[in-house]
Design an enzyme around this catalytic site. Structure first.
Site, PDB file in Angstrom:
ATOM      1  N   ASP A  37      38.389 -37.974  41.579  1.00  0.00           N
ATOM      2  CA  ASP A  37      40.006 -38.224  42.319  1.00  0.00           C
ATOM      3  C   ASP A  37      40.060 -38.907  43.691  1.00  0.00           C
ATOM      4  O   ASP A  37      39.001 -38.690  44.275  1.00  0.00           O
ATOM      5  CB  ASP A  37      40.830 -37.198  42.074  1.00  0.00           C
ATOM      6  CG  ASP A  37      42.223 -36.970  42.219  1.00  0.00           C
ATOM      7  OD1 ASP A  37      43.328 -37.239  41.769  1.00  0.00           O
ATOM      8  OD2 ASP A  37      42.774 -37.371  43.607  1.00  0.00           O
ATOM      9  N   TYR A  68      32.707 -43.505  41.121  1.00  0.00           N
ATOM     10  CA  TYR A  68      32.682 -44.299  40.566  1.00  0.00           C
ATOM     11  C   TYR A  68      31.519 -45.284  39.834  1.00  0.00           C
ATOM     12  O   TYR A  68      31.067 -45.818  38.549  1.00  0.00           O
ATOM     13  CB  TYR A  68      33.268 -45.611  40.952  1.00  0.00           C
ATOM     14  CG  TYR A  68      35.205 -45.575  41.063  1.00  0.00           C
ATOM     15  CD1 TYR A  68      35.549 -44.657  39.984  1.00  0.00           C
ATOM     16  CD2 TYR A  68      35.651 -45.417  42.380  1.00  0.00           C
ATOM     17  CE1 TYR A  68      36.913 -44.502  40.080  1.00  0.00           C
ATOM     18  CE2 TYR A  68      36.806 -44.528  42.578  1.00  0.00           C
ATOM     19  CZ  TYR A  68      37.588 -44.674  41.373  1.00  0.00           C
ATOM     20  OH  TYR A  68      39.080 -44.012  41.750  1.00  0.00           O
ATOM     21  N   SER A 122      48.479 -44.626  33.537  1.00  0.00           N
ATOM     22  CA  SER A 122      49.109 -44.413  34.424  1.00  0.00           C
ATOM     23  C   SER A 122      50.857 -45.435  33.799  1.00  0.00           C
ATOM     24  O   SER A 122      50.596 -46.045  33.461  1.00  0.00           O
ATOM     25  CB  SER A 122      48.199 -45.299  35.383  1.00  0.00           C
ATOM     26  OG  SER A 122      47.393 -44.661  36.071  1.00  0.00           O
ATOM     27  N   HIS A 178      56.640 -48.615  26.132  1.00  0.00           N
ATOM     28  CA  HIS A 178      56.880 -46.857  26.619  1.00  0.00           C
ATOM     29  C   HIS A 178      57.838 -46.456  27.774  1.00  0.00           C
ATOM     30  O   HIS A 178      57.559 -46.899  29.049  1.00  0.00           O
ATOM     31  CB  HIS A 178      55.450 -46.508  27.745  1.00  0.00           C
ATOM     32  CG  HIS A 178      55.175 -45.178  27.352  1.00  0.00           C
ATOM     33  ND1 HIS A 178      56.183 -44.077  27.125  1.00  0.00           N
ATOM     34  CD2 HIS A 178      54.885 -44.582  28.855  1.00  0.00           C
ATOM     35  CE1 HIS A 178      56.227 -42.977  27.920  1.00  0.00           C
ATOM     36  NE2 HIS A 178      55.584 -43.871  29.029  1.00  0.00           N
TER      37      HIS A 178
HETATM   38  P1  NAD Z   1      50.076 -36.418  40.071  1.00  0.00           P
HETATM   39  O1  NAD Z   1      50.300 -36.901  41.533  1.00  0.00           O
HETATM   40  O2  NAD Z   1      50.015 -35.311  39.359  1.00  0.00           O
HETATM   41  O3  NAD Z   1      48.756 -36.982  39.929  1.00  0.00           O
HETATM   42  C1  NAD Z   1      48.013 -38.486  40.345  1.00  0.00           C
HETATM   43  C2  NAD Z   1      46.021 -38.050  40.908  1.00  0.00           C
HETATM   44  O4  NAD Z   1      45.751 -40.130  40.992  1.00  0.00           O
HETATM   45  C3  NAD Z   1      46.861 -37.739  42.186  1.00  0.00           C
HETATM   46  O5  NAD Z   1      45.383 -35.894  42.027  1.00  0.00           O
HETATM   47  C4  NAD Z   1      45.618 -38.312  43.135  1.00  0.00           C
HETATM   48  O6  NAD Z   1      45.223 -37.945  44.147  1.00  0.00           O
HETATM   49  C5  NAD Z   1      45.365 -39.505  42.349  1.00  0.00           C
HETATM   50  N1  NAD Z   1      45.167 -40.617  42.375  1.00  0.00           N
HETATM   51  C6  NAD Z   1      46.019 -41.486  43.297  1.00  0.00           C
HETATM   52  N2  NAD Z   1      45.874 -42.653  43.493  1.00  0.00           N
HETATM   53  C7  NAD Z   1      44.459 -42.600  43.622  1.00  0.00           C
HETATM   54  C8  NAD Z   1      42.699 -43.552  43.628  1.00  0.00           C
HETATM   55  N3  NAD Z   1      43.049 -44.758  44.106  1.00  0.00           N
HETATM   56  N4  NAD Z   1      42.043 -43.034  42.876  1.00  0.00           N
HETATM   57  C9  NAD Z   1      41.964 -42.154  42.181  1.00  0.00           C
HETATM   58  N5  NAD Z   1      42.917 -41.263  42.251  1.00  0.00           N
HETATM   59  C10 NAD Z   1      44.094 -41.415  42.456  1.00  0.00           C
HETATM   60  O7  NAD Z   1      50.623 -37.434  38.181  1.00  0.00           O
HETATM   61  P2  NAD Z   1      51.101 -36.871  37.227  1.00  0.00           P
HETATM   62  O8  NAD Z   1      51.839 -36.160  36.552  1.00  0.00           O
HETATM   63  O9  NAD Z   1      49.140 -36.578  37.074  1.00  0.00           O
HETATM   64  O10 NAD Z   1      50.450 -38.809  36.680  1.00  0.00           O
HETATM   65  C11 NAD Z   1      49.583 -39.557  36.654  1.00  0.00           C
HETATM   66  C12 NAD Z   1      50.599 -41.062  35.465  1.00  0.00           C
HETATM   67  O11 NAD Z   1      50.535 -40.783  34.901  1.00  0.00           O
HETATM   68  C13 NAD Z   1      52.004 -41.557  36.412  1.00  0.00           C
HETATM   69  O12 NAD Z   1      51.636 -42.887  36.428  1.00  0.00           O
HETATM   70  C14 NAD Z   1      52.395 -41.355  35.445  1.00  0.00           C
HETATM   71  O13 NAD Z   1      53.756 -41.845  35.277  1.00  0.00           O
HETATM   72  C15 NAD Z   1      51.767 -41.326  34.203  1.00  0.00           C
HETATM   73  N6  NAD Z   1      52.122 -40.711  32.820  1.00  0.00           N
HETATM   74  C16 NAD Z   1      51.958 -41.250  31.886  1.00  0.00           C
HETATM   75  C17 NAD Z   1      52.739 -40.833  30.309  1.00  0.00           C
HETATM   76  C18 NAD Z   1      52.189 -42.074  29.120  1.00  0.00           C
HETATM   77  O14 NAD Z   1      53.443 -41.981  28.305  1.00  0.00           O
HETATM   78  N7  NAD Z   1      51.695 -42.989  29.313  1.00  0.00           N
HETATM   79  C19 NAD Z   1      53.218 -39.811  30.614  1.00  0.00           C
HETATM   80  C20 NAD Z   1      53.372 -38.864  31.415  1.00  0.00           C
HETATM   81  C21 NAD Z   1      53.090 -39.961  32.641  1.00  0.00           C
END
Ligand code: NAD
Length: 316
Positions: A37, A68, A122, A178
């Site tokens: 992260d 990475y 994401s 989605h």
């Molecule tokens: P969150 O804010 O809890 O966590 C996101 C994390 O990403 C944070 O810890 C942040 O520090 C990290 N991050 C941000 N930029 C970064 C980078 N450049 N490199 C590395 N880490 C980085 O968010 P969440 O609730 O965990 O959601 C994450 C993603 O999942 C979102 O895009 C959300 O829309 C998506 N999501 C997708 C589905 C699906 O069905 N596909 C369902 C729920 C959430």
């Protein structure tokens, strides 16, 4: 003799990423889970907490914090880093930021020598999966978006609830984006092998059931959850773990994921949710179910939404 260790990297230690890691270790899906992260403290905290589960798990899964450059020997990298939609935003509204984040992740991972599978979680997942495919240069079968896999789990749950049946006895899925435009090919939805349309016809007590309303509920329920608990994580985390398991265990399991279409369903150069056979090669094949004329139209409309946003990303 070489014994290969299976390694899954999760990028993004937020709610979705940490819940995915938890699901992987509690099910003992792989030998090692590595978490990355941008917020290193967050990653370290999750790793420490997860390591303290091991005593009570059924296997000793290694949980590590990484970078990475450590991705070269990974089998799978799951991208969960992103910006979840804020109240009032749609998943599509998060495109620009999520694309920037994806770019900052995929390039250094490819430089590490990684040649495994990307699982993109994401949002907006269909478009970000396309972007990861382009950025990585990996074959199309190795870049998979979670697509409508979780929506389909929700669909089965709602149908199971209506008929008082275990959701796992329901066969069916949603396809397309989605997001709000996803559709359900109802002609292929069955409960215990019986078509849902026949169940409704044979049982007058279900006459008031509106199938379109079920799809709308599937598409909207994420926001309903978001409003009351601020996030959705367990459903998507278990879905991502299920996809990872199908690949690592070479299951040939059919899951509706977002994959690159090249002529299937009459569509090309677009990632969208379709039923696909998953095994060690990633997406081994797309299951091209026959759609009715009405279903074809709804699917096309959903693909149109994805394509519009995908083009918008590349036109910038
Ligand atoms: P969150 O804010 O809890 O966590 C996101 C994390 O990403 C944070 O810890 C942040 O520090 C990290 N991050 C941000 N930029 C970064 C980078 N450049 N490199 C590395 N880490 C980085 O968010 P969440 O609730 O965990 O959601 C994450 C993603 O999942 C979102 O895009 C959300 O829309 C998506 N999501 C997708 C589905 C699906 O069905 N596909 C369902 C729920 C959430």
């Amino acid at each position: 003799m070489t014994i290969n260790r299976s390694k899954v990297v999760i990028v993004g230690a937020g709610l979705v990423g940490s819940s995915t890691a938890f699901s992987l270790i509690t099910q003992g899906v792989c030998d090692e889970v590595m978490i990355i992260d941008i917020n290193k403290d967050k990653a370290r905290g999750e790793v420490m907490d997860l390591n303290h589960c091991i005593e009570y798990l059924n296997r000793n899964v290694r949980v590590t914090e990484g970078d990475y450059k450590d991705c070269g020997d990974a089998d799978i990298v799951a991208i969960t880093a992103g910006a979840p939609p804020r109240p009032g935003q749609s998943r599509l509204d998060t495109l620009e930021l999520s694309a920037k984040i994806a770019e900052s992740i995929v390039k250094p991972i490819m430089e590490s020598g990684f040649r495994g599978h990307f699982i993109v979680v994401s949002n907006p997942v269909d478009i970000i999966a396309h972007y990861v495919y382009r950025l990585s240069g990996l074959p199309k079968n190795q870049v998979i978006g979670t697509g409508t896999a979780m929506d389909s789990a929700r669909l089965k749950y709602f149908i199971g609830e209506i008929f008082h049946i275990d959701p796992r006895s329901v066969q069916g899925y949603t396809m397309g984006e989605h997001g709000d435009s996803q559709m359900c090919p109802w002609s292929h939805v069955t409960v215990g092998g019986k078509r849902i349309k026949d169940i409704l016809e044979d049982n007058p007590q279900y006459a008031s059931i509106n199938l379109d309303e079920i799809v709308t509920r599937v598409a909207k329920v994420g926001f309903e959850i978001l409003q009351v608990k601020g996030t959705t994580c367990y459903g998507i985390a278990t879905t991502a773990a299920g996809i990872i398991k199908a690949i690592l265990n070479d299951e040939n399991k059919i899951i509706p994921v977002s994959t690159l279409l090249e002529g299937e369903f009459g569509e090309s150069d677009v990632f969208c949710g379709v039923p696909a056979i998953l095994n060690r090669s990633g997406v081994q094949d797309v299951v091209e179910v026959h759609l009715s004329e009405e279903e074809k139209l709804k699917f096309k409309q959903s693909v149109h939404v994805i394509r519009e946003y995908t083009n918008r990303l590349y036109d910038k």
